[in-house]
Design a protein around this motif. Sequence first.
Motif, PDB file in Angstrom:
ATOM      1  N   TYR A 128     -44.770  64.417 -95.350  1.00 26.57           N
ATOM      2  CA  TYR A 128     -46.152  64.794 -95.677  1.00 26.57           C
ATOM      3  C   TYR A 128     -46.487  66.124 -95.010  1.00 26.57           C
ATOM      4  O   TYR A 128     -47.085  67.018 -95.625  1.00 26.57           O
ATOM      5  CB  TYR A 128     -47.118  63.708 -95.225  1.00 26.57           C
ATOM      6  CG  TYR A 128     -48.572  64.065 -95.477  1.00 26.57           C
ATOM      7  CD1 TYR A 128     -49.122  63.972 -96.747  1.00 26.57           C
ATOM      8  CD2 TYR A 128     -49.378  64.525 -94.430  1.00 26.57           C
ATOM      9  CE1 TYR A 128     -50.444  64.324 -96.983  1.00 26.57           C
ATOM     10  CE2 TYR A 128     -50.703  64.878 -94.652  1.00 26.57           C
ATOM     11  CZ  TYR A 128     -51.233  64.777 -95.932  1.00 26.57           C
ATOM     12  OH  TYR A 128     -52.545  65.133 -96.162  1.00 26.57           O
TER      13      TYR A 128
ATOM     14  N   TRP B 189     -50.167  57.045 -95.159  1.00 29.99           N
ATOM     15  CA  TRP B 189     -51.372  56.893 -94.329  1.00 29.99           C
ATOM     16  C   TRP B 189     -52.664  56.776 -95.141  1.00 29.99           C
ATOM     17  O   TRP B 189     -53.732  56.502 -94.588  1.00 29.99           O
ATOM     18  CB  TRP B 189     -51.493  58.072 -93.357  1.00 29.99           C
ATOM     19  CG  TRP B 189     -51.773  59.394 -94.028  1.00 29.99           C
ATOM     20  CD1 TRP B 189     -50.871  60.209 -94.619  1.00 29.99           C
ATOM     21  CD2 TRP B 189     -53.043  60.024 -94.189  1.00 29.99           C
ATOM     22  NE1 TRP B 189     -51.477  61.318 -95.140  1.00 29.99           N
ATOM     23  CE2 TRP B 189     -52.828  61.237 -94.873  1.00 29.99           C
ATOM     24  CE3 TRP B 189     -54.353  59.705 -93.816  1.00 29.99           C
ATOM     25  CZ2 TRP B 189     -53.855  62.116 -95.220  1.00 29.99           C
ATOM     26  CZ3 TRP B 189     -55.387  60.579 -94.136  1.00 29.99           C
ATOM     27  CH2 TRP B 189     -55.132  61.777 -94.839  1.00 29.99           C
ATOM     28  N   ARG B 190     -52.585  56.957 -96.476  1.00 30.27           N
ATOM     29  CA  ARG B 190     -53.810  56.873 -97.295  1.00 30.27           C
ATOM     30  C   ARG B 190     -53.503  56.256 -98.644  1.00 30.27           C
ATOM     31  O   ARG B 190     -52.330  56.091 -99.024  1.00 30.27           O
ATOM     32  CB  ARG B 190     -54.405  58.263 -97.497  1.00 30.27           C
ATOM     33  CG  ARG B 190     -53.553  59.160 -98.414  1.00 30.27           C
ATOM     34  CD  ARG B 190     -54.104  60.571 -98.486  1.00 30.27           C
ATOM     35  NE  ARG B 190     -53.333  61.410 -99.407  1.00 30.27           N
ATOM     36  CZ  ARG B 190     -53.759  61.813-100.611  1.00 30.27           C
ATOM     37  NH1 ARG B 190     -54.968  61.443-101.052  1.00 30.27           N
ATOM     38  NH2 ARG B 190     -53.002  62.585-101.372  1.00 30.27           N
ATOM     39  N   THR B 191     -54.526  55.889 -99.361  1.00 29.41           N
ATOM     40  CA  THR B 191     -54.367  55.380-100.727  1.00 29.41           C
ATOM     41  C   THR B 191     -54.419  56.564-101.678  1.00 29.41           C
ATOM     42  O   THR B 191     -55.485  57.161-101.888  1.00 29.41           O
ATOM     43  CB  THR B 191     -55.470  54.362-101.074  1.00 29.41           C
ATOM     44  OG1 THR B 191     -55.418  53.279-100.146  1.00 29.41           O
ATOM     45  CG2 THR B 191     -55.277  53.838-102.490  1.00 29.41           C
TER      46      THR B 191
ATOM     47  N   PHE C 235     -47.168  52.654 -96.753  1.00 30.54           N
ATOM     48  CA  PHE C 235     -48.154  52.731 -95.662  1.00 30.54           C
ATOM     49  C   PHE C 235     -47.558  52.369 -94.309  1.00 30.54           C
ATOM     50  O   PHE C 235     -46.937  51.328 -94.125  1.00 30.54           O
ATOM     51  CB  PHE C 235     -49.333  51.800 -95.959  1.00 30.54           C
ATOM     52  CG  PHE C 235     -50.485  52.019 -95.014  1.00 30.54           C
ATOM     53  CD1 PHE C 235     -51.357  53.073 -95.208  1.00 30.54           C
ATOM     54  CD2 PHE C 235     -50.669  51.185 -93.915  1.00 30.54           C
ATOM     55  CE1 PHE C 235     -52.414  53.289 -94.330  1.00 30.54           C
ATOM     56  CE2 PHE C 235     -51.720  51.398 -93.041  1.00 30.54           C
ATOM     57  CZ  PHE C 235     -52.596  52.449 -93.244  1.00 30.54           C
TER      58      PHE C 235
END
Length: 592
Positions: A163, A173-175, A155
Amino acid sequence: MASEHIEHKLALLPDEPGCYQMKNINGKIIYVGKAKNLKNRVRSYFKSSHDGKTARLVAEIADFDYIVTSSDKEAFLLEITLIQKWQPYYNIKLKKGTGYPYIKITNERDPKLELTGDVKKDGAYYFGPYPNVYAAQETIHFLQKVYPLRRCNEFQGRPCLYYHMGQCLGACWRTVPEEEYAAQIAKIRSFLDGNTGRVKQELTRKMENAAKKLEFERAAELRDQLHYIEVTVEKQKIISTDRTQRDVFNFYMDKGWISIQIFFIRQARLMKRESRLFPIATTAEEEFETFILQFYDRKNNVKPKEILVPSGLDNDVLEQVLEVPVRTPQRGEKRALMELAAKNAKIKLDEKFRLLELDNRTTVGAQNEIFAALGLAPGHVIEAFDHSHIQGTNPVSAMVQFVDGRPEKTNYRKYKLAEAENEHSADEVANTYEVIRRRYSRLLKEHAAMPDLILMDGGEIQMNAVKDVLENELNLAIPVAGMVKNDKHKTARLLYGDFDAPIDLDPKSQGFYLLERIQEEVHRFAITFHRQLRNKNSLASRLETIQGVGPKTRSKLLRKFKTMNGIKAASMEDLQAAGVSKAVAQAIKLSL
């Protein structure tokens, strides 16, 4: 004939499984073995006739010890532990690390693909070994494009470049849901296990869709990925109808040597092959079992789903220790693989014997010619010395060692010598006294083996100095000969004995060629050492001409930057970081 001490100990041996340790006259462990019945196995060394490496082992045994275990499995495990601990001379010893790369899917919340040569018990998935680093790297690059996991450092609050390129699931940037990772990992593992049909269908569909949308660059990229599968993954012939990862072991033994072949079967193909050759000191089956255990224990090889071995081994115990099915195939394609491994093992050993025969003429045979010319019994170890200096400054001596006609570079030695009293001349006799005294007094202190012959790159005066030290100071009786050069500075003859009649070797003989190699090698080694020392001293002298640079500052600079070029390239900040003041750093920069 076993000594009385050994006879008494043999009578006390139990009928139990365990490990035995053979020791030499100095109490050093020279061989470790395992046995289902200690009494029968250990007695066989002293009650049977032997040849080759076993005969040499038995000749050195002065004592033995043993440890009883509760099972055959424990004996197998203990043997490997003792071999690792004592590194006995007569055991097969494997170095750690295969040198082959593996693809690893890390065991993390956000897993990633990476290349590694270090296999650990960390819960990760390892696939390999690969034939070379390039093949493994290309496979990783392919998988990162087709089945991406994580390529970022987790993260960071914004999408990473990978990406945007479709090569990262977006942990930056995300889970990312664990289910999404699990689905990708399942596809990667399936691909690495050889199931390429599914990914080819998927890539073909995407390529056709891209072409319909006139996205020709994307279509070309997908075409290249399909081409990679065809030329890299599928180029090898399928040799197995199932997809089981397996290692195939087989051996061939002759004249006291064992030749071992290992086939790595991955993706239903022969991914990699290894060959090993060793002289052995006991039965082929016993050495072969030990080799397999060391192969997985010391080398960190990833264990496959199945191991195939020839008949005659204790498969049950191997399976218990390795915790992998160990089988001996009786028919079919697995049996054919075993026969192929055995055939390759025999070819390798036959080739080794042919090379040994050719090599022995220029090594052992050549060395025996030198000993015969001097009227000496055949020996194994020759040590040769040479001095180097310039008008008596920076005098050094070098020693090279040849064992059975081959240079043993790990035993080469360098010696810094005392400066001559007259700075314009070198005292060759004093140098010889010093280096011979230092070399052989140390071997005496260490109870180390002495050479069978000493060669001096010099004449009668140096040889007399060597004899004086050996006979009158150290009480050693080592033969000494001088290597004499002609007026063209080429090896010509040997001096030995009373020096009245120099010994000439046939200039076309292998013994003469070996003598030339020894003389050239010791001269090269001495000159190289002297040059290194002189350059170092020259650097130190140049530094000391700079105002503010004394011995302590010079030492700091040499420790930090190693060479003059390193000091030249250093910035002001680098020089000050090494402990030099700003004013001195400026002086150094100006001077250099």
